[in-house]
Motif scaffolding. Structure first.
Motif, PDB file in Angstrom:
ATOM      1  N   ALA A 158      -0.766  -4.382 -11.588  1.00 36.46           N
ATOM      2  CA  ALA A 158       0.209  -3.689 -12.390  1.00 36.46           C
ATOM      3  C   ALA A 158       0.345  -4.171 -13.616  1.00 36.46           C
ATOM      4  O   ALA A 158      -0.003  -4.724 -14.474  1.00 36.46           O
ATOM      5  CB  ALA A 158       1.374  -3.927 -11.804  1.00 36.46           C
ATOM      6  N   GLU A 166       8.087  -1.780  -7.394  1.00 39.65           N
ATOM      7  CA  GLU A 166       7.922  -1.036  -8.332  1.00 39.65           C
ATOM      8  C   GLU A 166       7.643   0.320  -7.882  1.00 39.65           C
ATOM      9  O   GLU A 166       7.416   0.548  -6.619  1.00 39.65           O
ATOM     10  CB  GLU A 166       6.806  -1.876  -9.206  1.00 39.65           C
ATOM     11  CG  GLU A 166       7.149  -3.179  -9.734  1.00 39.65           C
ATOM     12  CD  GLU A 166       8.553  -3.301 -10.235  1.00 39.65           C
ATOM     13  OE1 GLU A 166       8.546  -2.878 -11.508  1.00 39.65           O
ATOM     14  OE2 GLU A 166       9.377  -3.774  -9.904  1.00 39.65           O
ATOM     15  N   GLY A 197      -1.510  -2.720  -6.343  1.00 36.90           N
ATOM     16  CA  GLY A 197      -1.591  -3.986  -6.509  1.00 36.90           C
ATOM     17  C   GLY A 197      -0.837  -4.639  -7.884  1.00 36.90           C
ATOM     18  O   GLY A 197      -0.747  -3.789  -8.707  1.00 36.90           O
ATOM     19  N   ALA A 198      -0.468  -5.833  -7.729  1.00 32.71           N
ATOM     20  CA  ALA A 198       0.382  -6.166  -8.935  1.00 32.71           C
ATOM     21  C   ALA A 198      -0.654  -6.237 -10.358  1.00 32.71           C
ATOM     22  O   ALA A 198       0.199  -7.028 -11.165  1.00 32.71           O
ATOM     23  CB  ALA A 198       1.057  -7.433  -8.706  1.00 32.71           C
ATOM     24  N   CYS A 229       5.395   2.621  -9.262  1.00 33.06           N
ATOM     25  CA  CYS A 229       4.124   3.199  -9.751  1.00 33.06           C
ATOM     26  C   CYS A 229       3.737   4.409  -9.178  1.00 33.06           C
ATOM     27  O   CYS A 229       3.499   4.179  -7.915  1.00 33.06           O
ATOM     28  CB  CYS A 229       3.023   2.007  -9.824  1.00 33.06           C
ATOM     29  SG  CYS A 229       3.621   0.763 -10.738  1.00 33.06           S
ATOM     30  N   ALA A 236       0.926  -7.181  -4.050  1.00 29.61           N
ATOM     31  CA  ALA A 236       1.926  -6.073  -4.504  1.00 29.61           C
ATOM     32  C   ALA A 236       3.249  -6.521  -4.563  1.00 29.61           C
ATOM     33  O   ALA A 236       4.045  -6.551  -3.488  1.00 29.61           O
ATOM     34  CB  ALA A 236       1.531  -5.300  -3.114  1.00 29.61           C
ATOM     35  N   CYS A 252       6.335  -3.104  -2.322  1.00 26.81           N
ATOM     36  CA  CYS A 252       6.565  -3.460  -3.756  1.00 26.81           C
ATOM     37  C   CYS A 252       7.852  -2.973  -4.126  1.00 26.81           C
ATOM     38  O   CYS A 252       8.111  -1.750  -4.018  1.00 26.81           O
ATOM     39  CB  CYS A 252       5.216  -3.057  -4.418  1.00 26.81           C
ATOM     40  SG  CYS A 252       5.516  -3.532  -6.370  1.00 26.81           S
ATOM     41  N   PHE A 292       1.344   6.053  -8.657  1.00 33.67           N
ATOM     42  CA  PHE A 292      -0.135   6.428  -8.182  1.00 33.67           C
ATOM     43  C   PHE A 292      -0.308   5.429  -6.869  1.00 33.67           C
ATOM     44  O   PHE A 292      -1.322   5.741  -6.177  1.00 33.67           O
ATOM     45  CB  PHE A 292      -0.965   6.312  -9.126  1.00 33.67           C
ATOM     46  CG  PHE A 292      -0.859   4.756  -9.583  1.00 33.67           C
ATOM     47  CD1 PHE A 292      -1.208   3.457  -9.126  1.00 33.67           C
ATOM     48  CD2 PHE A 292      -0.283   4.701 -10.978  1.00 33.67           C
ATOM     49  CE1 PHE A 292      -1.062   2.222  -9.695  1.00 33.67           C
ATOM     50  CE2 PHE A 292       0.120   3.448 -11.697  1.00 33.67           C
ATOM     51  CZ  PHE A 292      -0.245   2.101 -10.892  1.00 33.67           C
ATOM     52  N   CYS A 293       0.752   4.772  -6.517  1.00 34.92           N
ATOM     53  CA  CYS A 293       0.437   3.652  -5.764  1.00 34.92           C
ATOM     54  C   CYS A 293       0.874   3.925  -4.321  1.00 34.92           C
ATOM     55  O   CYS A 293       2.385   4.006  -3.886  1.00 34.92           O
ATOM     56  CB  CYS A 293       1.060   2.194  -6.482  1.00 34.92           C
ATOM     57  SG  CYS A 293       0.853   0.670  -5.361  1.00 34.92           S
TER      58      CYS A 293
HETATM   59  S1  SF4 Z   1       0.824  -0.814  -8.701  1.00 33.33           S
HETATM   60 FE1  SF4 Z   1       1.478  -2.956  -8.320  1.00 33.33          FE
HETATM   61  S2  SF4 Z   1       3.537  -3.127  -8.947  1.00 33.33           S
HETATM   62 FE2  SF4 Z   1       2.917  -0.760  -9.116  1.00 33.33          FE
HETATM   63  S3  SF4 Z   1       3.986  -0.308  -7.056  1.00 33.33           S
HETATM   64 FE3  SF4 Z   1       1.856  -0.795  -6.623  1.00 33.33          FE
HETATM   65  S4  SF4 Z   1       1.800  -2.796  -6.033  1.00 33.33           S
HETATM   66 FE4  SF4 Z   1       3.742  -2.736  -7.178  1.00 33.33          FE
END
Ligand code: SF4
Length: 363
Positions: free
Chosen positions: A363, A78, A360-361, A80, A124, A76, A82-83
């Motif tokens: 997001a 992004e 996941g998106a 984030c 994602a 992904c 935590f991801c």
């Molecule tokens: S939370 Fe969603 S948008 Fe953020 S990094 Fe993970 S997959 Fe990507």
């Protein structure tokens, strides 16, 4: 020796606020903060008991079950923090493109077998724009809906045009998962590649399209109790139908990998405070449940939870569905939620498949 802890609220205040919410009233932010400040286990259990009554009053003994499919994994754009699926971090999480029809059909079969109301397709990526990928997403939604076995929900990240939201609605999406993650104040500490306002804008397009909103957040990222409180009020203001509460499961390789886990009573208290603030919403316990709550998992319902993410999360495992179903049975709770519908929405309640894990998106 017992620590001399001074609580902001005592049993009388908890009872007064509980009675008020049961009677259809609201609590203020200042009052909610008093509940978030509770420290003594006896007071926290008092709070849980009132949250349980509020859940029973507004949600009965029904527990709404959701599951998810990781419809596009890893890599992904992004960041984030935590991801596991962000391309910014080395986590060993799987990577693959948008899912074929077969795994989605299998997920529908499994949901049907287990009485799960909805299957959410979670991708994602940053978000979705018009083009071939939107066509493919809509095709998968139509296929899932055509099975008649479950409700097709999605969590596809940020949307920048009304047309995309309308196309999803036309394809059969009833509910879209899109977390706020935390308070507006704390959000910049979770992500810098998109903003809190990007998320609110997305939710606006979805609501305009007539799509129900599943939006919550993650606790345990280092935020203060005040941030959790403000998240709950923001979700109330935006009219979230379902509020997933994720508990951080620190993934090695992510910036939050060394975060201390939240104490179990702090987690349960947070769920209970959400129930006081959001008495009619579907409060769903999602990612991080098993690892953070262990043997205390069943207490989430006493704390006011009315929905459960079952099956595996996006990148981590959950306990087997059979174990969750047995837990509900043992507690006298009923997972046979209204067939794929939103029958309790009229009263301002909620019910839809949600993003599960803090990834996941959605997001
Ligand atoms: S939370 Fe969603 S948008 Fe953020 S990094 Fe993970 S997959 Fe990507």
């Amino acid at each position: 020796m017992i620590a001399n802890v001074v609580d902001a609220a005592g049993p009388a205040t908890i009872a007064e606020l509980g009675e008020r919410v049961l009677a259809g009233g609201l609590i203020s932010r200042a009052e909610a903060l008093e509940l978030f400040a509770l420290e003594r286990p006896a007071d926290i259990f008092d709070l849980l008991s009132w949250a349980n009554r509020i859940r029973e009053k507004f949600k009965g003994n029904k527990i709404h079950l959701c599951s998810i499919v990781n419809a596009k994994a890893g890599a992904c754009s992004e960041n984030c923090r935590f991801c596991a699926q962000s391309s910014f971090y080395q986590t060993g999480s799987p990577k693959y493109g948008f899912v074929d029809p077969e795994p989605v059909a299998e997920a529908a079969d499994e949901a049907n077998r287990n009485g799960v109301t909805a299957v959410g397709l979670v991708a994602a990526w940053k978000g979705l724009t018009e083009g071939p990928m939107l066509d493919e997403v809509c095709a998968r939604v139509r296929e899932l809906k055509a099975t008649g076995k479950t409700r097709p929900d999605v969590s596809l990240g940020i949307i920048k045009s009304q047309r995309v939201a309308d196309r999803l609605k036309e394809a059969g999406v009833e509910c879209y998962g899109h977390n706020l993650e935390s308070s507006r104040r704390f959000f910049p500490q979770t992500c810098s590649t998109h903003t809190y306002d990007d998320r609110l804008e997305t939710i606006g397009y979805l609501k305009n399209a007539g799509i129900k909103i599943c939006s919550g957040g993650i606790i345990g990222m280092g935020e203060a109790r005040e941030d959790r409180c403000d998240l709950a009020f923001a979700l109330k203001d935006l009219g979230a139908n379902v509020v997933p509460v994720n508990i951080l499961n620190p993934i090695p390789g992510t910036p939050f990998e060394k975060n201390d886990p939240l104490p179990v009573l702090e987690i349960l208290k947070t769920i209970a405070c959400f129930r006081f603030i959001l008495p009619r919403q579907e409060i769903m316990i999602a990612g991080g449940r098993t690892v953070n709550l262990r043997d205390a998992q069943s207490l989430i319902f006493m704390a006011g939870a009315s929905a459960l993410m079952v099956g595996n999360y996006l990148t981590t495992l959950n306990q087997p569905v059979e174990k969750d179903l047995q837990m509900l049975k043992d507690l006298g709770l009923d997972p046979t939620w209204d067939k794929h519908g939103f029958s309790d929405q009229e009263n301002g309640g909620g019910g839809c498949a949600a993003p599960a894990e803090p990834a996941g998106a959605k997001a």
